[in-house]
Design a protein around this motif. Structure first.
Motif, PDB file in Angstrom:
ATOM      1  N   VAL A 225       0.917  -1.287   0.092  1.00 29.61           N
ATOM      2  CA  VAL A 225       0.105   0.027  -0.208  1.00 29.61           C
ATOM      3  C   VAL A 225       0.791   1.002  -0.070  1.00 29.61           C
ATOM      4  O   VAL A 225       2.095   1.254   0.612  1.00 29.61           O
ATOM      5  CB  VAL A 225      -0.914   0.128   1.131  1.00 29.61           C
ATOM      6  N   ARG A 226       0.491   2.052  -0.723  1.00 31.33           N
ATOM      7  CA  ARG A 226       1.038   3.651  -0.678  1.00 31.33           C
ATOM      8  C   ARG A 226       0.284   4.329   0.132  1.00 31.33           C
ATOM      9  O   ARG A 226      -0.988   4.657   0.150  1.00 31.33           O
ATOM     10  CB  ARG A 226       1.082   4.176  -1.983  1.00 31.33           C
ATOM     11  N   ALA A 280     -11.005   8.531   3.746  1.00 31.89           N
ATOM     12  CA  ALA A 280      -9.890   8.356   3.156  1.00 31.89           C
ATOM     13  C   ALA A 280     -10.047   8.163   1.517  1.00 31.89           C
ATOM     14  O   ALA A 280     -11.262   7.805   1.103  1.00 31.89           O
ATOM     15  CB  ALA A 280      -9.183   7.134   3.317  1.00 31.89           C
ATOM     16  N   GLU A 281      -9.195   8.949   0.810  1.00 24.89           N
ATOM     17  CA  GLU A 281      -9.267   8.741  -0.783  1.00 24.89           C
ATOM     18  C   GLU A 281      -8.256   7.454  -1.189  1.00 24.89           C
ATOM     19  O   GLU A 281      -7.271   7.043  -0.576  1.00 24.89           O
ATOM     20  CB  GLU A 281      -8.514   9.873  -1.509  1.00 24.89           C
ATOM     21  N   VAL A 282      -8.968   6.575  -2.015  1.00 22.90           N
ATOM     22  CA  VAL A 282      -8.510   5.380  -2.337  1.00 22.90           C
ATOM     23  C   VAL A 282      -8.253   5.108  -3.666  1.00 22.90           C
ATOM     24  O   VAL A 282      -9.190   5.561  -4.361  1.00 22.90           O
ATOM     25  CB  VAL A 282      -9.224   4.057  -1.914  1.00 22.90           C
ATOM     26  N   GLU A 283      -7.172   4.913  -4.379  1.00 21.46           N
ATOM     27  CA  GLU A 283      -6.814   4.619  -5.769  1.00 21.46           C
ATOM     28  C   GLU A 283      -6.537   3.404  -5.802  1.00 21.46           C
ATOM     29  O   GLU A 283      -5.574   2.868  -5.145  1.00 21.46           O
ATOM     30  CB  GLU A 283      -5.890   5.793  -6.282  1.00 21.46           C
ATOM     31  N   ALA A 289      -7.360  -1.795   0.326  1.00 17.48           N
ATOM     32  CA  ALA A 289      -7.340  -0.461   1.221  1.00 17.48           C
ATOM     33  C   ALA A 289      -8.465  -0.803   2.248  1.00 17.48           C
ATOM     34  O   ALA A 289      -8.255  -0.555   3.267  1.00 17.48           O
ATOM     35  CB  ALA A 289      -7.734   0.484   0.316  1.00 17.48           C
ATOM     36  N   ARG A 290      -9.692  -1.365   1.874  1.00 19.69           N
ATOM     37  CA  ARG A 290     -10.503  -1.627   2.792  1.00 19.69           C
ATOM     38  C   ARG A 290     -10.077  -2.786   4.119  1.00 19.69           C
ATOM     39  O   ARG A 290     -10.289  -2.452   5.142  1.00 19.69           O
ATOM     40  CB  ARG A 290     -11.811  -2.318   2.500  1.00 19.69           C
ATOM     41  N   GLU A 291      -9.476  -3.806   3.695  1.00 17.76           N
ATOM     42  CA  GLU A 291      -8.638  -4.753   4.538  1.00 17.76           C
ATOM     43  C   GLU A 291      -7.784  -4.070   5.387  1.00 17.76           C
ATOM     44  O   GLU A 291      -7.508  -4.102   6.933  1.00 17.76           O
ATOM     45  CB  GLU A 291      -8.129  -5.979   4.013  1.00 17.76           C
ATOM     46  N   LEU A 292      -7.000  -3.138   4.936  1.00 17.65           N
ATOM     47  CA  LEU A 292      -6.057  -2.472   5.902  1.00 17.65           C
ATOM     48  C   LEU A 292      -6.589  -1.548   6.790  1.00 17.65           C
ATOM     49  O   LEU A 292      -6.190  -1.724   7.968  1.00 17.65           O
ATOM     50  CB  LEU A 292      -4.795  -1.542   4.905  1.00 17.65           C
ATOM     51  N   LEU A 293      -7.589  -0.774   6.348  1.00 16.95           N
ATOM     52  CA  LEU A 293      -8.226   0.181   7.369  1.00 16.95           C
ATOM     53  C   LEU A 293      -9.116  -0.643   8.338  1.00 16.95           C
ATOM     54  O   LEU A 293      -9.250  -0.097   9.604  1.00 16.95           O
ATOM     55  CB  LEU A 293      -9.339   0.918   6.396  1.00 16.95           C
ATOM     56  N   HIS A 294      -9.616  -1.913   8.123  1.00 16.99           N
ATOM     57  CA  HIS A 294     -10.282  -2.592   9.130  1.00 16.99           C
ATOM     58  C   HIS A 294      -9.256  -3.228   9.832  1.00 16.99           C
ATOM     59  O   HIS A 294      -9.783  -3.646  11.306  1.00 16.99           O
ATOM     60  CB  HIS A 294     -11.154  -3.618   8.368  1.00 16.99           C
TER      61      HIS A 294
END
Length: 302
Positions: A225-226, A280-283, A289-294
């Motif tokens: 992830v960036r 959050a802005e996701v690209e 990204a959802r896995e990381l935030l959870h």
């Protein structure tokens, strides 16, 4: 100078920053502030973020009246019990490096067990005694660490890490619980200075591979992830998400990019945010990204 608590807390934040130029009026302001409140302990550079959060919490506690100590803050704990929790976790770091540990002897090197032990002890004492010993232990830890290398291994609660990382974990938790206490009291709390936010955010980024693993995600090597954290103290991190991956400042190949506020991300990692509603802005790969935030709060405790 008036004694408004918000003004005093902002002065605490100013005192954590670098020395001002000769032409600044800030030295006059800080001289007055230091005359009114207890300063942070003498520190080396890498312990300053912890000393700053201790000083900020102590400033919040200066606004507490007698009945406030019995109000519930978080986890069903009173303010006195919350302070005992902080003292318990600080004490385990102290134990790991041979610094003084106040209160009853440590029987279990584990955060919640030590918390329960110390809360039972502190309930039999006056809140001012709890506050005094919490602060004295934290200050003693800062003094002790002045002669310790930051990469010294430290075993605390079953995790062996460089002592600087254990101390940064204490920075994050103290920051979050200071915000809990300030919110309960209705006292606005300024953020730490940017340099202190940046090193705390760096720890949060480096914890993400372990947080993913604890959350049950088995991420193959190569997925990353960036992470772009905005605001004072923010920056850019390249975060490989497999267990053992090493997050580093800077850019690199990644399946997804997450851009969000640095303070909000730190608080999410510390258990004070809603992953589903996180701004959050996701690209790129939205699922990753959802896995990381959870997973981000997975290592947070009470």
């Amino acid at each position: 100078m008036n004694d408004d608590p918000t003004r005093r807390l902002y002065l605490d934040a100013l005192m954590e920053g670098p020395e001002p130029p000769e032409t600044s009026l800030r030295p006059l302001v800080l001289t007055a502030a230091r005359a009114r409140r207890r300063p942070a302990a003498t520190t080396t550079g890498w312990t300053a973020p912890f000393a700053g959060r201790i000083a900020a919490m102590d400033a919040v506690l200066g606004e507490v009246t007698g009945q406030d100590w019995e109000r519930r803050v978080v986890e069903g704990w009173t303010l006195q019990e919350l302070l005992a929790h902080l003292a318990a976790k600080d004490g385990l770091v102290s134990l790991s490096v041979g610094a003084p540990v106040l209160g009853p002897p440590v029987t279990v090197n584990e955060g919640l067990a030590r918390t329960a032990e110390l809360q039972e002890y502190e309930r039999r004492r006056a809140p001012d005694q709890t506050r005094r010993d919490w602060r004295a232990q934290a200050d003693a830890l800062c003094r002790h660490l002045a002669s310790v290398a930051p990469d010294t291994p430290s075993e605390t609660g079953g995790f062996t890490l460089p002592v600087v990382d254990h101390l940064l974990a204490r920075v994050l938790e103290t920051w979050i619980h200071t915000a809990d206490a300030a919110g309960m009291l209705g006292v606005p709390l300024p953020h730490p200075v940017p340099d202190h936010i940046e090193v705390t955010a760096d720890l949060c980024a480096r914890l993400m591979p372990l947080a993913m693993r604890v959350s049950g995600h088995r991420v193959p090597e190569g997925r990353a992830v960036r992470l772009a954290l905005t605001g004072p103290g923010g920056g850019l991190w390249h975060v490989p998400l497999h267990l053992g991956g090493r997050a580093v400042r800077g850019d690199g190949p990644a399946e997804t990019a997450i851009t969000c506020d640095v303070v909000e991300f730190c608080f999410l990692v510390g258990g004070r945010g809603d992953p589903d509603g996180f701004a959050a802005e996701v690209e790129g790969d939205a699922g990753l990204a959802r896995e990381l935030l959870h997973a981000a709060p997975a290592l947070s405790g009470p």
